[in-house]
Design a protein around this motif. Structure first.
Motif, PDB file in Angstrom:
ATOM      1  N   PHE A 384       0.863  -1.174   0.000  1.00 46.24           N
ATOM      2  CA  PHE A 384       0.000   0.000   0.000  1.00 46.24           C
ATOM      3  C   PHE A 384       0.907   1.234   0.000  1.00 46.24           C
ATOM      4  O   PHE A 384       2.074   1.160   0.382  1.00 46.24           O
ATOM      5  CB  PHE A 384      -0.971   0.009   1.189  1.00 46.24           C
ATOM      6  CG  PHE A 384      -0.325  -0.011   2.544  1.00 46.24           C
ATOM      7  CD1 PHE A 384       0.026   1.166   3.186  1.00 46.24           C
ATOM      8  CD2 PHE A 384      -0.081  -1.217   3.191  1.00 46.24           C
ATOM      9  CE1 PHE A 384       0.610   1.151   4.438  1.00 46.24           C
ATOM     10  CE2 PHE A 384       0.500  -1.245   4.453  1.00 46.24           C
ATOM     11  CZ  PHE A 384       0.849  -0.052   5.073  1.00 46.24           C
ATOM     12  N   PRO A 385       0.395   2.386  -0.455  1.00 45.90           N
ATOM     13  CA  PRO A 385       1.245   3.580  -0.616  1.00 45.90           C
ATOM     14  C   PRO A 385       1.867   4.030   0.695  1.00 45.90           C
ATOM     15  O   PRO A 385       1.284   3.870   1.773  1.00 45.90           O
ATOM     16  CB  PRO A 385       0.271   4.632  -1.163  1.00 45.90           C
ATOM     17  CG  PRO A 385      -0.874   3.872  -1.701  1.00 45.90           C
ATOM     18  CD  PRO A 385      -0.984   2.626  -0.894  1.00 45.90           C
ATOM     19  N   ASN A 386       3.019   4.613   0.580  1.00 44.71           N
ATOM     20  CA  ASN A 386       3.741   5.110   1.746  1.00 44.71           C
ATOM     21  C   ASN A 386       3.242   6.512   2.103  1.00 44.71           C
ATOM     22  O   ASN A 386       3.949   7.509   1.982  1.00 44.71           O
ATOM     23  CB  ASN A 386       5.242   5.135   1.457  1.00 44.71           C
ATOM     24  CG  ASN A 386       6.053   5.401   2.711  1.00 44.71           C
ATOM     25  OD1 ASN A 386       5.676   4.996   3.805  1.00 44.71           O
ATOM     26  ND2 ASN A 386       7.172   6.076   2.557  1.00 44.71           N
ATOM     27  N   ILE A 387       1.989   6.566   2.540  1.00 42.57           N
ATOM     28  CA  ILE A 387       1.359   7.823   2.917  1.00 42.57           C
ATOM     29  C   ILE A 387       0.629   7.627   4.246  1.00 42.57           C
ATOM     30  O   ILE A 387       0.410   6.498   4.683  1.00 42.57           O
ATOM     31  CB  ILE A 387       0.352   8.309   1.846  1.00 42.57           C
ATOM     32  CG1 ILE A 387      -0.714   7.223   1.587  1.00 42.57           C
ATOM     33  CG2 ILE A 387       1.055   8.688   0.565  1.00 42.57           C
ATOM     34  CD1 ILE A 387      -1.772   7.623   0.595  1.00 42.57           C
ATOM     35  N   LYS A 388       0.237   8.736   4.863  1.00 43.13           N
ATOM     36  CA  LYS A 388      -0.501   8.662   6.123  1.00 43.13           C
ATOM     37  C   LYS A 388      -1.997   8.764   5.870  1.00 43.13           C
ATOM     38  O   LYS A 388      -2.463   9.693   5.220  1.00 43.13           O
ATOM     39  CB  LYS A 388      -0.049   9.772   7.082  1.00 43.13           C
ATOM     40  CG  LYS A 388       1.281   9.471   7.763  1.00 43.13           C
ATOM     41  CD  LYS A 388       1.421  10.237   9.055  1.00 43.13           C
ATOM     42  CE  LYS A 388       2.652   9.779   9.821  1.00 43.13           C
ATOM     43  NZ  LYS A 388       2.752  10.399  11.158  1.00 43.13           N
ATOM     44  N   PHE A 389      -2.710   7.799   6.413  1.00 46.40           N
ATOM     45  CA  PHE A 389      -4.169   7.796   6.368  1.00 46.40           C
ATOM     46  C   PHE A 389      -4.663   8.294   7.726  1.00 46.40           C
ATOM     47  O   PHE A 389      -5.069   7.508   8.582  1.00 46.40           O
ATOM     48  CB  PHE A 389      -4.694   6.396   6.078  1.00 46.40           C
ATOM     49  CG  PHE A 389      -4.311   5.854   4.725  1.00 46.40           C
ATOM     50  CD1 PHE A 389      -5.179   5.969   3.641  1.00 46.40           C
ATOM     51  CD2 PHE A 389      -3.092   5.232   4.520  1.00 46.40           C
ATOM     52  CE1 PHE A 389      -4.841   5.469   2.389  1.00 46.40           C
ATOM     53  CE2 PHE A 389      -2.737   4.723   3.275  1.00 46.40           C
ATOM     54  CZ  PHE A 389      -3.620   4.846   2.208  1.00 46.40           C
ATOM     55  N   ASN A 390      -4.643   9.593   7.915  1.00 40.92           N
ATOM     56  CA  ASN A 390      -4.887  10.165   9.236  1.00 40.92           C
ATOM     57  C   ASN A 390      -6.327  10.047   9.714  1.00 40.92           C
ATOM     58  O   ASN A 390      -6.591  10.229  10.906  1.00 40.92           O
ATOM     59  CB  ASN A 390      -4.467  11.638   9.248  1.00 40.92           C
ATOM     60  CG  ASN A 390      -2.962  11.815   9.227  1.00 40.92           C
ATOM     61  OD1 ASN A 390      -2.237  11.092   9.908  1.00 40.92           O
ATOM     62  ND2 ASN A 390      -2.475  12.749   8.431  1.00 40.92           N
ATOM     63  N   ASN A 391      -7.261   9.773   8.810  1.00 39.20           N
ATOM     64  CA  ASN A 391      -8.670   9.698   9.207  1.00 39.20           C
ATOM     65  C   ASN A 391      -9.182   8.271   9.368  1.00 39.20           C
ATOM     66  O   ASN A 391     -10.292   8.068   9.859  1.00 39.20           O
ATOM     67  CB  ASN A 391      -9.535  10.432   8.184  1.00 39.20           C
ATOM     68  CG  ASN A 391      -9.286  11.926   8.183  1.00 39.20           C
ATOM     69  OD1 ASN A 391      -9.436  12.579   9.212  1.00 39.20           O
ATOM     70  ND2 ASN A 391      -8.870  12.469   7.051  1.00 39.20           N
ATOM     71  N   VAL A 392      -8.401   7.287   8.950  1.00 36.20           N
ATOM     72  CA  VAL A 392      -8.870   5.897   8.987  1.00 36.20           C
ATOM     73  C   VAL A 392      -8.848   5.373  10.424  1.00 36.20           C
ATOM     74  O   VAL A 392      -7.815   5.374  11.085  1.00 36.20           O
ATOM     75  CB  VAL A 392      -8.016   4.998   8.071  1.00 36.20           C
ATOM     76  CG1 VAL A 392      -8.397   3.526   8.261  1.00 36.20           C
ATOM     77  CG2 VAL A 392      -8.194   5.404   6.619  1.00 36.20           C
ATOM     78  N   LYS A 393      -9.995   4.893  10.871  1.00 34.42           N
ATOM     79  CA  LYS A 393     -10.113   4.313  12.211  1.00 34.42           C
ATOM     80  C   LYS A 393     -10.465   2.834  12.175  1.00 34.42           C
ATOM     81  O   LYS A 393     -10.301   2.136  13.169  1.00 34.42           O
ATOM     82  CB  LYS A 393     -11.176   5.077  13.011  1.00 34.42           C
ATOM     83  CG  LYS A 393     -10.827   6.542  13.219  1.00 34.42           C
ATOM     84  CD  LYS A 393     -11.929   7.281  13.958  1.00 34.42           C
ATOM     85  CE  LYS A 393     -11.573   8.749  14.129  1.00 34.42           C
ATOM     86  NZ  LYS A 393     -12.661   9.502  14.804  1.00 34.42           N
ATOM     87  N   ASN A 394     -10.950   2.378  11.037  1.00 40.07           N
ATOM     88  CA  ASN A 394     -11.372   0.980  10.886  1.00 40.07           C
ATOM     89  C   ASN A 394     -10.657   0.394   9.679  1.00 40.07           C
ATOM     90  O   ASN A 394     -10.857   0.860   8.559  1.00 40.07           O
ATOM     91  CB  ASN A 394     -12.889   0.922  10.704  1.00 40.07           C
ATOM     92  CG  ASN A 394     -13.425  -0.484  10.782  1.00 40.07           C
ATOM     93  OD1 ASN A 394     -12.672  -1.454  10.759  1.00 40.07           O
ATOM     94  ND2 ASN A 394     -14.734  -0.622  10.861  1.00 40.07           N
TER      95      ASN A 394
END
Length: 526
Positions: A384-394
């Motif tokens: 998966f991309p090397n980025i931050k998913f700051n809103n993902v909780k699930n």
């Protein structure tokens, strides 16, 4: 001047206001209003501190708590009667709302938000006989209802439509209506069930946020019964149930903001959903969060352009996450993320990403805009991309290729606010690539409260429960195979796996009649 003797009220109004605006309105009024400082009282009343009052505390999990009784009592007795004429927006919990509403006349109140909404609130307050009926009927233009959990279990479908239709008629000046819950299962979806055009009708409603039963219910809301609708936020229930009604498919010239969340198992996207977009030619903001199964082709940038963007020349904000899953075959084995990314690069909206994930006989392509604004993500594996998913909780991760320790380090970095995690991987874990002597860097999931490791190799149970590898300070729900749990914990005697289990309050296992003393010592809060 002796600075050590300066008091808060010695500051000029401009500086004092800057300080106060950093604080919560409730805290300011409770702590500073009505204690004999006329200058401070005037300052609080003449500015924004009395316009919006929020009498509930919401947690990041969606739980709602009222302010303590002594605070509510002081507000109702000493504060609200003096400032009620300034209040435009009240945010209330159903348990304390009566005392608060009775404390003033609220001539300026136009916006109301009620948490833990239920049928009792509906029956007691939304009537002409209610002492607050005149406020609700004539003044309220913005109404937000947050249903209490599992409310839909006590409502029939007919009662739901009757309630929603009544609300729209009772609040005669309503321009904004939002009916929500902490999750789609916490409140009843709207369904029309072949009802006529004059049901749920309004000539002034400007914004609607609602959960509907079927795609046809969504169409019903766009058939002209809400002629002034400018903003439409809709969640469609993941089920199949069609009526015999044929809804008018005219254009939607007034619609400028549209948000759709939809789980489509039988590919209604090709047959129905994509035909919505040509009607929205004046749209300026679009949000799509769609999961589509059993499609013959994966949706990529070409589909986005041809089905959506080409019809919306005025669109200036586009947030989306579209996941397509189909049967894997030889014709698409050559498909790569580079190919999908190339189709996205042609779109006029930049910062777009894709994830392609193959497993068994299925392939999933996920295309999305950045930053990723949605709170859940599924069907990702080792890549998966090397980025931050700051809103993902699930998050749900699944792969036939083993995960190693470094993968979980990357996972914790990419999903810093993760609360629920499900792992599916039956292959033994790969050894760490950075160390041959099995000394691991500790991974901390600071917010993870629910962990599902039921369908995994026992290595991953050890990975997450071993406190030299993983720290889970907030874990309170664990789903796991009992026999594998016994192995990983050495029949509930291993000290290294004890710490991450000590706060678990809910343990989902199939085993019954457990009588081991060590088991209950391992999970003291069950």
């Amino acid at each position: 001047m002796n600075c050590s003797q300066m008091r808060l009220l010695d500051l000029p109004d401009e500086i004092l206001l800057l300080i106060l605006k950093k604080l919560n309105n409730i805290d300011i009024l409770y702590s500073m209003f009505g204690f004999g400082y006329q200058r401070l009282d005037n300052l609080l009343q003449e500015n924004t501190f009395t316009n919006t009052l929020n009498f509930v505390i919401t947690t990041s999990d969606g739980d709602v708590y009222s302010f303590p009784y002594y605070i509510i009592t002081r507000f109702c007795k000493y504060i609200l009667p003096k400032i009620d004429q300034n209040i435009q927006y009240l945010i209330l919990d159903s348990l304390s709302m009566e005392n608060i509403l009775q404390a003033g006349n609220y001539p300026s109140l136009t916006q109301l938000k009620i948490f833990n909404f239920n049928d009792k609130v509906f029956d007691d307050y939304f009537t002409v006989q209610s002492s607050f009926g005149h406020i609700f009927q004539k003044q309220i233009t913005d109404l937000i209802l947050i249903f209490e959990k599992d409310f839909n279990q006590i409502l029939s479908k007919q009662y739901t439509i009757d309630m929603y239709d009544y609300i729209l008629k009772f609040f005669k000046n309503l321009k904004h209506l939002s009916i929500n819950g902490s999750s789609p299962h916490d409140f009843p979806p709207l369904t029309f069930r072949n009802l006529p055009f004059n049901v749920f009708f309004s000539s002034i409603l400007f914004k609607l946020s609602i959960h509907v039963m079927t795609y046809e219910d969504c169409l019903a809301l766009l058939d002209g019964r809400l002629e002034q609708l400018n903003t439409f936020i809709v969640l469609i229930n993941p089920c199949i149930s069609y009526s015999s009604n044929l809804y008018h498919m005219g254009s939607l010239p007034n619609l400028q903001c549209f948000s759709l969340k939809y789980y489509s198992e039988y590919n209604e996207y090709d047959h129905y959903v994509r035909f919505l977009f040509p009607r929205m030619f004046n749209l300026k903001e679009l949000t799509l969060h769609m999961t589509i199964y059993k499609r013959n082709n994966l949706i990529d940038g070409n589909d986005i352009n041809n089905d959506i963007l080409i019809h919306m020349p005025q669109l200036n904000q586009f947030n989306f996450h579209i996941s397509t899953t189909m049967l894997r075959n030889n014709l698409i084995d050559h498909l790569s993320e580079d190919n999908a990314q190339q189709t996205l690069s042609k779109l006029r909206f930049k910062q777009l990403q894709c994830i392609i994930h193959c497993r068994c006989h299925l392939i999933t392509c996920q295309i999305f805009s950045l930053p990723f604004i949605f709170d859940n993500l599924t069907c990702i594996g080792n890549k998966f991309p090397n980025i931050k998913f700051n809103n993902v909780k699930n998050l749900s991760i699944e792969d036939e290729i083993p995960f190693n320790h470094e993968f979980f380090i990357r996972l914790a970095w990419s999903f810093p606010l993760l609360k629920k995690l499900r792992i599916l991987n039956l292959e033994p874990q790969l050894p760490s690539s950075s160390s041959s002597n099995e000394i691991y860097s500790l991974i901390k999931y600071s917010h993870l409260s629910s962990l599902n490791i039921l369908d995994v190799h026992v290595d991953y149970i050890e990975q997450f429960l071993n406190d030299t590898k993983t720290c889970l300070p907030c874990l309170n729900e664990l789903t796991v195979d009992y026999n594998q749990l016994q192995i990983a914990t050495e029949n509930f005697t291993k000290d290294r796996t004890r710490f991450n289990c000590k706060n678990v309050e809910k343990l989902n296992i199939k085993q019954k009649n457990i009588e081991l003393e060590d088991f209950y010592a391992y999970f003291p809060l069950l």
